[in-house]
Design a protein around this motif. Structure first.
Motif, PDB file in Angstrom:
ATOM      1  N   ARG A 197      62.960  46.897  22.386  1.00 39.70           N
ATOM      2  CA  ARG A 197      63.000  47.768  23.559  1.00 39.70           C
ATOM      3  C   ARG A 197      64.222  47.402  24.383  1.00 39.70           C
ATOM      4  O   ARG A 197      64.520  46.213  24.548  1.00 39.70           O
ATOM      5  CB  ARG A 197      61.730  47.548  24.377  1.00 39.70           C
ATOM      6  N   GLU A 198      64.922  48.364  24.899  1.00 41.80           N
ATOM      7  CA  GLU A 198      66.075  48.090  25.736  1.00 41.80           C
ATOM      8  C   GLU A 198      65.767  48.430  27.183  1.00 41.80           C
ATOM      9  O   GLU A 198      65.394  49.559  27.496  1.00 41.80           O
ATOM     10  CB  GLU A 198      67.297  48.865  25.259  1.00 41.80           C
ATOM     11  N   VAL A 199      65.886  47.438  28.048  1.00 45.52           N
ATOM     12  CA  VAL A 199      65.564  47.601  29.463  1.00 45.52           C
ATOM     13  C   VAL A 199      66.687  47.000  30.291  1.00 45.52           C
ATOM     14  O   VAL A 199      67.076  45.853  30.076  1.00 45.52           O
ATOM     15  CB  VAL A 199      64.225  46.907  29.811  1.00 45.52           C
ATOM     16  N   LYS A 200      67.226  47.771  31.216  1.00 43.43           N
ATOM     17  CA  LYS A 200      68.326  47.322  32.068  1.00 43.43           C
ATOM     18  C   LYS A 200      69.482  46.756  31.243  1.00 43.43           C
ATOM     19  O   LYS A 200      70.117  45.775  31.627  1.00 43.43           O
ATOM     20  CB  LYS A 200      67.838  46.284  33.083  1.00 43.43           C
ATOM     21  N   GLY A 201      69.730  47.368  30.121  1.00 41.65           N
ATOM     22  CA  GLY A 201      70.830  46.947  29.278  1.00 41.65           C
ATOM     23  C   GLY A 201      70.543  45.721  28.439  1.00 41.65           C
ATOM     24  O   GLY A 201      71.418  45.261  27.695  1.00 41.65           O
ATOM     25  N   VAL A 202      69.324  45.176  28.516  1.00 40.09           N
ATOM     26  CA  VAL A 202      68.936  43.998  27.741  1.00 40.09           C
ATOM     27  C   VAL A 202      68.028  44.436  26.591  1.00 40.09           C
ATOM     28  O   VAL A 202      67.017  45.106  26.813  1.00 40.09           O
ATOM     29  CB  VAL A 202      68.203  42.964  28.615  1.00 40.09           C
ATOM     30  N   ARG A 203      68.394  44.056  25.385  1.00 39.98           N
ATOM     31  CA  ARG A 203      67.567  44.387  24.231  1.00 39.98           C
ATOM     32  C   ARG A 203      66.552  43.255  24.016  1.00 39.98           C
ATOM     33  O   ARG A 203      66.916  42.100  23.833  1.00 39.98           O
ATOM     34  CB  ARG A 203      68.433  44.600  22.992  1.00 39.98           C
ATOM     35  N   ILE A 204      65.270  43.632  24.064  1.00 39.78           N
ATOM     36  CA  ILE A 204      64.164  42.684  23.957  1.00 39.78           C
ATOM     37  C   ILE A 204      63.437  42.934  22.645  1.00 39.78           C
ATOM     38  O   ILE A 204      63.069  44.069  22.334  1.00 39.78           O
ATOM     39  CB  ILE A 204      63.182  42.861  25.133  1.00 39.78           C
ATOM     40  N   GLY A 205      63.215  41.869  21.878  1.00 35.01           N
ATOM     41  CA  GLY A 205      62.491  41.978  20.623  1.00 35.01           C
ATOM     42  C   GLY A 205      61.166  41.243  20.704  1.00 35.01           C
ATOM     43  O   GLY A 205      61.037  40.241  21.410  1.00 35.01           O
ATOM     44  N   ALA A 206      60.152  41.728  19.973  1.00 33.84           N
ATOM     45  CA  ALA A 206      58.842  41.090  19.985  1.00 33.84           C
ATOM     46  C   ALA A 206      58.251  41.080  18.584  1.00 33.84           C
ATOM     47  O   ALA A 206      58.390  42.035  17.824  1.00 33.84           O
ATOM     48  CB  ALA A 206      57.902  41.811  20.949  1.00 33.84           C
ATOM     49  N   LEU A 207      57.578  39.978  18.251  1.00 30.69           N
ATOM     50  CA  LEU A 207      56.845  39.849  16.995  1.00 30.69           C
ATOM     51  C   LEU A 207      55.528  39.166  17.282  1.00 30.69           C
ATOM     52  O   LEU A 207      55.388  38.446  18.285  1.00 30.69           O
ATOM     53  CB  LEU A 207      57.637  39.054  15.961  1.00 30.69           C
ATOM     54  N   GLY A 208      54.536  39.375  16.424  1.00 34.14           N
ATOM     55  CA  GLY A 208      53.227  38.775  16.650  1.00 34.14           C
ATOM     56  C   GLY A 208      52.630  38.206  15.383  1.00 34.14           C
ATOM     57  O   GLY A 208      52.726  38.814  14.305  1.00 34.14           O
ATOM     58  N   PHE A 209      52.021  37.018  15.498  1.00 31.78           N
ATOM     59  CA  PHE A 209      51.314  36.380  14.389  1.00 31.78           C
ATOM     60  C   PHE A 209      49.966  35.865  14.880  1.00 31.78           C
ATOM     61  O   PHE A 209      49.815  35.510  16.050  1.00 31.78           O
ATOM     62  CB  PHE A 209      52.127  35.202  13.827  1.00 31.78           C
ATOM     63  N   SER A 210      49.004  35.826  13.990  1.00 34.24           N
ATOM     64  CA  SER A 210      47.682  35.315  14.301  1.00 34.24           C
ATOM     65  C   SER A 210      47.426  34.043  13.506  1.00 34.24           C
ATOM     66  O   SER A 210      47.481  34.046  12.271  1.00 34.24           O
ATOM     67  CB  SER A 210      46.616  36.375  13.969  1.00 34.24           C
ATOM     68  N   PHE A 211      47.179  32.946  14.199  1.00 34.19           N
ATOM     69  CA  PHE A 211      46.887  31.644  13.610  1.00 34.19           C
ATOM     70  C   PHE A 211      47.883  31.241  12.519  1.00 34.19           C
ATOM     71  O   PHE A 211      47.491  30.895  11.404  1.00 34.19           O
ATOM     72  CB  PHE A 211      45.452  31.600  13.068  1.00 34.19           C
ATOM     73  N   PRO A 212      49.180  31.291  12.822  1.00 28.49           N
ATOM     74  CA  PRO A 212      50.156  30.844  11.819  1.00 28.49           C
ATOM     75  C   PRO A 212      50.088  29.332  11.646  1.00 28.49           C
ATOM     76  O   PRO A 212      49.655  28.595  12.547  1.00 28.49           O
ATOM     77  CB  PRO A 212      51.500  31.269  12.422  1.00 28.49           C
ATOM     78  N   ARG A 213      50.546  28.888  10.482  1.00 24.98           N
ATOM     79  CA  ARG A 213      50.602  27.464  10.166  1.00 24.98           C
ATOM     80  C   ARG A 213      52.039  27.103   9.804  1.00 24.98           C
ATOM     81  O   ARG A 213      52.925  27.955   9.790  1.00 24.98           O
ATOM     82  CB  ARG A 213      49.645  27.147   9.023  1.00 24.98           C
TER      83      ARG A 213
END
Length: 353
Positions: free
Chosen positions: A162-178
């Motif tokens: 997502r790009e907000v105020k000229g800043v590109r933000i990335g997101a990822l999600g994991f459940s109980f990683p090892r």
């Protein structure tokens, strides 16, 4: 839409004007949002679905929506399956579901993107998870998360940009990683960086329910995630608040508690909060300037709304839960002054005092 091997990257961009020096970017994080109930309580008179039908889709977040809309981007953990299916995992695990129309509550929430990966996302098997994804897609609502459910299904492995105020933000999600998953996580973080992300949010479902402190191995694991390139490690699952720490320019929020939850046991802690990170923009990129928590308390059956706490003793009770106790494992904890203000200023990613 851009794909990497076994990876679906959802590029959801908001274009903005070039960033001016001195401008600020505020990101908010809230905990578990279960916009439904355990299947055995689906027809409960004061259940979540019945409450939405009676009070409207704008009800659940009505007391905090102004706060969440005043920031630049809000993340939440979506801990429910939007489906009408009835085949599910063991009822002892409290399979959580809401009819697809419940998802409309997100449109009136002030939340901008949700993590879909947690221990309940597979309660109605892979088809239930795909129903959830289809529901969010129909609403054009941003989401992210890597799901395997004993199958390697690329379309359930989604990153968000997502790009907000000229800043590109990335997101990822994991459940109980090892430890064995660190390579998979690192490749996804790298994909976000290669896509131009200046901030990377690592959503992680982990820890032990009702424990007020992180498990023994979590601080070291959090350090590894930041060393891999995550700027924020945002945790959830314990259903209670847990401490916050800082490491190598990154922030670790071990557990952000329940925010609005349709199947909450009466003895479950209702304390929660809105966790905010403020970055100064311009120069070489976003620089973490402040960490703040707006203390809240959520409600139970027939209401389910989080609200901001205003009494000083209630606010300090919440703040105290965020202070790390014991050996810090090479991370930096919140200073004692946080108890008075709920805010800490940061310099080079660490508390300035």
């Amino acid at each position: 839409m851009k794909k990497a091997p076994l990876l679906l990257v959802a590029l959801l961009l908001i274009l903005s004007a070039p960033t001016a020096r001195g401008e600020e970017l505020t990101l908010s994080f809230v905990g578990d949002c279960s916009i439904g109930e355990a299947i055995q309580y689906r027809d409960a008179e004061q259940g979540y679905t019945a409450t939405l039908a009676e009070k409207g889709m704008d009800w659940p977040f009505s007391l905090v929506r102004d706060i969440l809309e005043a920031d630049d981007f809000t993340f939440a953990n979506l801990e429910v399956v939007f489906t009408r299916r009835t085949a599910h995992e063991s009822v002892l695990a409290l399979p959580l579901a809401g009819p697809p129309q419940n998802a409309q509550a997100l449109l009136y929430s002030g939340i901008d993107g949700v993590n879909t990966v947690n221990n309940h996302c597979g309660d109605f098997y892979i088809d239930g998870y795909l129903d959830t994804v289809a529901t969010l897609n129909a609403l054009n609502f941003p989401y992210f998360g890597s799901v395997y459910l004993n199958k390697n299904i690329p379309e359930t492995d989604t990153l968000m940009i997502r790009e907000v105020k000229g800043v590109r933000i990335g997101a990822l999600g994991f459940s109980f990683p090892r430890e064995i998953n660190l390579g998979q996580i690192g490749r996804r973080i790298q994909a976000l960086r290669e896509a131009g992300c200046q901030l990377v949010i690592m959503s992680i479902h982990w820890g032990t329910e009702k424990h007020e402190m992180p498990d023994l191995g979590q601080p070291e694991f959090a350090k590894q995630l930041i060393d891999l390139g995550a700027d924020v490690v945002w945790g959830h699952h314990p259903h209670v608040l847990q401490p916050v720490q800082f490491y190598n320019g990154g922030v670790v929020m071990y557990s952000t508690g329940n925010f609005t939850f349709g199947t909450a046991h009466p003895d479950l802690d209702k304390d929660t909060g809105i966790f905010q990170l403020t970055y100064e923009l311009g120069g070489e990129g976003p620089a973490l300037k402040a960490f703040r928590v707006i203390p809240c308390q959520t409600a139970g059956m027939g209401d389910f709304r989080p609200r901001e706490l205003t009494e000083e003793q209630d606010r300090q009770r919440v703040f105290k839960k965020l202070l790390f106790k014991g050996r810090d494992h090479g991370l930096t904890s919140l200073p004692a002054s946080f108890l008075d203000t709920g805010t800490v200023l940061l310099q080079d990613g660490l508390p300035a005092e």
